[in-house]
Design a protein around this motif. Structure first.
Motif, PDB file in Angstrom:
ATOM      1  N   LEU A   4      -6.407   5.651 -10.223  1.00  0.00           N
ATOM      2  CA  LEU A   4      -6.751   4.463 -11.009  1.00  0.00           C
ATOM      3  C   LEU A   4      -6.780   3.253 -10.081  1.00  0.00           C
ATOM      4  O   LEU A   4      -5.824   2.483  -9.980  1.00  0.00           O
ATOM      5  CB  LEU A   4      -5.744   4.261 -12.140  1.00  0.00           C
ATOM      6  N   GLY A   5      -7.885   3.118  -9.369  1.00  0.00           N
ATOM      7  CA  GLY A   5      -8.062   1.984  -8.479  1.00  0.00           C
ATOM      8  C   GLY A   5      -6.945   1.874  -7.460  1.00  0.00           C
ATOM      9  O   GLY A   5      -6.530   2.858  -6.855  1.00  0.00           O
ATOM     10  N   SER A   6      -6.439   0.657  -7.293  1.00  0.00           N
ATOM     11  CA  SER A   6      -5.385   0.395  -6.305  1.00  0.00           C
ATOM     12  C   SER A   6      -3.988   0.434  -6.919  1.00  0.00           C
ATOM     13  O   SER A   6      -3.032   0.002  -6.288  1.00  0.00           O
ATOM     14  CB  SER A   6      -5.623  -0.986  -5.673  1.00  0.00           C
ATOM     15  N   ALA A  65     -14.360 -11.081 -12.495  1.00  0.00           N
ATOM     16  CA  ALA A  65     -12.930 -10.800 -12.640  1.00  0.00           C
ATOM     17  C   ALA A  65     -12.328 -10.204 -11.380  1.00  0.00           C
ATOM     18  O   ALA A  65     -11.193 -10.528 -11.008  1.00  0.00           O
ATOM     19  CB  ALA A  65     -12.706  -9.865 -13.827  1.00  0.00           C
ATOM     20  N   ILE A  66     -13.064  -9.329 -10.708  1.00  0.00           N
ATOM     21  CA  ILE A  66     -12.462  -8.648  -9.555  1.00  0.00           C
ATOM     22  C   ILE A  66     -12.432  -9.531  -8.311  1.00  0.00           C
ATOM     23  O   ILE A  66     -11.956  -9.097  -7.254  1.00  0.00           O
ATOM     24  CB  ILE A  66     -13.153  -7.309  -9.260  1.00  0.00           C
ATOM     25  N   GLU A  67     -12.900 -10.771  -8.441  1.00  0.00           N
ATOM     26  CA  GLU A  67     -12.671 -11.724  -7.355  1.00  0.00           C
ATOM     27  C   GLU A  67     -11.202 -12.133  -7.287  1.00  0.00           C
ATOM     28  O   GLU A  67     -10.743 -12.648  -6.259  1.00  0.00           O
ATOM     29  CB  GLU A  67     -13.542 -12.963  -7.544  1.00  0.00           C
ATOM     30  N   TYR A  68     -10.461 -11.919  -8.374  1.00  0.00           N
ATOM     31  CA  TYR A  68      -9.042 -12.258  -8.403  1.00  0.00           C
ATOM     32  C   TYR A  68      -8.231 -11.033  -7.976  1.00  0.00           C
ATOM     33  O   TYR A  68      -8.373  -9.946  -8.547  1.00  0.00           O
ATOM     34  CB  TYR A  68      -8.622 -12.682  -9.815  1.00  0.00           C
ATOM     35  N   ASP A  69      -7.365 -11.206  -6.995  1.00  0.00           N
ATOM     36  CA  ASP A  69      -6.612 -10.079  -6.435  1.00  0.00           C
ATOM     37  C   ASP A  69      -5.730  -9.386  -7.468  1.00  0.00           C
ATOM     38  O   ASP A  69      -5.459  -8.185  -7.347  1.00  0.00           O
ATOM     39  CB  ASP A  69      -5.746 -10.551  -5.266  1.00  0.00           C
ATOM     40  N   ILE A  70      -5.278 -10.120  -8.469  1.00  0.00           N
ATOM     41  CA  ILE A  70      -4.370  -9.550  -9.461  1.00  0.00           C
ATOM     42  C   ILE A  70      -5.059  -8.484 -10.313  1.00  0.00           C
ATOM     43  O   ILE A  70      -4.410  -7.604 -10.878  1.00  0.00           O
ATOM     44  CB  ILE A  70      -3.785 -10.670 -10.368  1.00  0.00           C
ATOM     45  N   VAL A  71      -6.381  -8.520 -10.374  1.00  0.00           N
ATOM     46  CA  VAL A  71      -7.131  -7.596 -11.245  1.00  0.00           C
ATOM     47  C   VAL A  71      -7.330  -6.261 -10.532  1.00  0.00           C
ATOM     48  O   VAL A  71      -8.062  -6.161  -9.550  1.00  0.00           O
ATOM     49  CB  VAL A  71      -8.492  -8.196 -11.648  1.00  0.00           C
ATOM     50  N   ALA A  92     -17.049  -1.676  -7.443  1.00  0.00           N
ATOM     51  CA  ALA A  92     -15.711  -1.251  -7.847  1.00  0.00           C
ATOM     52  C   ALA A  92     -15.162  -0.202  -6.880  1.00  0.00           C
ATOM     53  O   ALA A  92     -13.985  -0.237  -6.507  1.00  0.00           O
ATOM     54  CB  ALA A  92     -15.744  -0.697  -9.266  1.00  0.00           C
ATOM     55  N   ARG A  93     -16.018   0.724  -6.464  1.00  0.00           N
ATOM     56  CA  ARG A  93     -15.577   1.760  -5.534  1.00  0.00           C
ATOM     57  C   ARG A  93     -15.165   1.152  -4.199  1.00  0.00           C
ATOM     58  O   ARG A  93     -14.116   1.495  -3.650  1.00  0.00           O
ATOM     59  CB  ARG A  93     -16.703   2.775  -5.329  1.00  0.00           C
ATOM     60  N   ARG A  94     -15.969   0.241  -3.687  1.00  0.00           N
ATOM     61  CA  ARG A  94     -15.667  -0.394  -2.400  1.00  0.00           C
ATOM     62  C   ARG A  94     -14.354  -1.155  -2.443  1.00  0.00           C
ATOM     63  O   ARG A  94     -13.616  -1.194  -1.449  1.00  0.00           O
ATOM     64  CB  ARG A  94     -16.791  -1.346  -1.987  1.00  0.00           C
ATOM     65  N   GLU A  95     -14.044  -1.774  -3.572  1.00  0.00           N
ATOM     66  CA  GLU A  95     -12.868  -2.631  -3.660  1.00  0.00           C
ATOM     67  C   GLU A  95     -11.690  -1.953  -4.352  1.00  0.00           C
ATOM     68  O   GLU A  95     -10.705  -2.612  -4.696  1.00  0.00           O
ATOM     69  CB  GLU A  95     -13.247  -3.937  -4.368  1.00  0.00           C
ATOM     70  N   ALA A  96     -11.784  -0.643  -4.550  1.00  0.00           N
ATOM     71  CA  ALA A  96     -10.694   0.141  -5.133  1.00  0.00           C
ATOM     72  C   ALA A  96     -10.251  -0.415  -6.484  1.00  0.00           C
ATOM     73  O   ALA A  96      -9.054  -0.590  -6.759  1.00  0.00           O
ATOM     74  CB  ALA A  96      -9.508   0.214  -4.174  1.00  0.00           C
ATOM     75  N   VAL A  97     -11.225  -0.693  -7.329  1.00  0.00           N
ATOM     76  CA  VAL A  97     -10.959  -1.163  -8.688  1.00  0.00           C
ATOM     77  C   VAL A  97     -11.042   0.030  -9.632  1.00  0.00           C
ATOM     78  O   VAL A  97     -12.024   0.786  -9.609  1.00  0.00           O
ATOM     79  CB  VAL A  97     -11.975  -2.240  -9.113  1.00  0.00           C
TER      80      VAL A  97
END
Length: 329
Positions: free
Chosen positions: A6-8, A164-170, A192-197
């Motif tokens: 599930l992402g990161s 939304a995924i510009e915010y690290d908390i997400v 999403a894949r590149r940024e482990a979301v």
């Protein structure tokens, strides 16, 4: 059951999860015991990802989950994602602040019987909220306080997900994706894949259309959103039949049915099609039937669909559905 990261978050979760809007409210009358039986069936089927929200039956869904987790001593075994924000009245971006979110979180913690929520998702806030750093700072504060372990968003539009995924908390994004709503694969999944979301897919069956079980002249209960939200009267119309006009949806289903492999149902094809997209972490079909929970879970074991079937799904989408949904969400 197969599991995916599930992402990161550091957690692997069942690739078929459970959505619990159906057992909370807005889907007609569902008894409390039926709702709890659905959660029990999910755990028995090795489903360990359950999604809910504080407004599903005004907390009813959360309480059903908490009851079963207590009964099974399974709080550490099941990853529960809940959502907050739709209790705001008026539902305005500037009200997505720490004070409101903290009070909602405290209520969900009590409903679920959890000291710390596994995942809190903002519940489809107005688009302006994504451009409001204070909201995401509130999520950071809730994490620092130990009230939530992780944060994500549930969105209506792909553009909201990208912001939304510009915010690290997400760490996770929940969105609608199915053969009638294909735009996320075009615009969001690779990012999403590149940024482990983590990607959580809701409304997989387009409110039942993609199960093949609904009739053109189907009637729905007065308190069923498929009756009262046909034109978006209560909330975003994209949540009801995935935003596809009801008659058009049936036309698309009829065009799709000849391409369903002989050994699959339309519902199984739908879930398998979603899971064939590697960016998807988990899909969360909802139901009021324990039997359907079990059949949904078995899709995890099915082989990927052929390129021919994927091509047919795309053709049906482009011919029947694209003009109604693609540029709206």
């Amino acid at each position: 059951m197969n599991y995916r990261r599930l992402g990161s978050t550091g957690r692997d979760v069942s690739e078929v999860g459970l959505g619990t809007w159906n057992i909370g409210g807005s889907w007609g009358d569902v008894s409390g015991e039926t709702g709890r039986d659905v959660v029990r069936a999910a755990i028995d089927a090795d489903i360990d990802f359950v999604d809910t929200a504080d407004v599903y039956g005004d907390g009813r869904s959360e309480r059903h989950i908490g009851h079963v987790l207590d009964e099974r001593n399974a709080h550490d075994d099941v990853f529960v994602a809940t959502k907050a924000g739709r209790r705001l009245d008026p539902h305005e971006a500037d009200r997505y602040d720490y004070d409101h979110l903290s009070s909602f979180v405290d209520r969900s913690r009590e409903n679920l019987g959890e000291e710390t929520l596994d995942l809190l998702q903002l519940h489809c806030p107005p688009t302006e909220a994504y451009y409001q750093p204070s909201t995401f700072e509130a999520l950071e504060r809730l994490t620092d306080e130990g009230k939530i372990a992780r944060a994500g968003v549930s969105v209506e539009k792909v553009e909201e997900a990208l912001k939304a995924i510009e915010y690290d908390i997400v760490e996770t994004v929940q969105l609608i994706f199915n053969p009638f709503r294909q735009r996320p694969a075009e615009l969001f999944f690779e990012r999403a894949r590149r940024e482990a979301v983590g990607v959580i897919v809701r409304v997989p069956y387009a409110s039942g259309l993609l199960t093949g079980a609904l009739e053109r002249d189907q009637t729905f209960a007065e308190d069923d959103h498929r009756n009262f939200n046909r034109e978006g009267e209560a909330f975003d119309v994209g949540e009801t039949f995935a935003g596809v006009p009801y008659e058009t949806g049936h036309d698309a289903v009829e065009a799709l049915e000849p391409h369903v492999p002989e050994d699959l149902s339309l519902a199984e094809l739908t879930l398998r099609w979603i899971l064939d997209h590697e960016a998807v972490s988990t899909v969360i079909p909802g139901t009021t039937s324990p039997e359907h929970v079990r059949s949904n879970a078995t899709v995890s074991e099915l082989s990927p669909l052929s390129h021919r079937v994927h091509g047919a799904v795309r053709d049906v989408y482009e011919e029947h559905v694209f003009e109604h949904v693609h540029h709206r969400w």
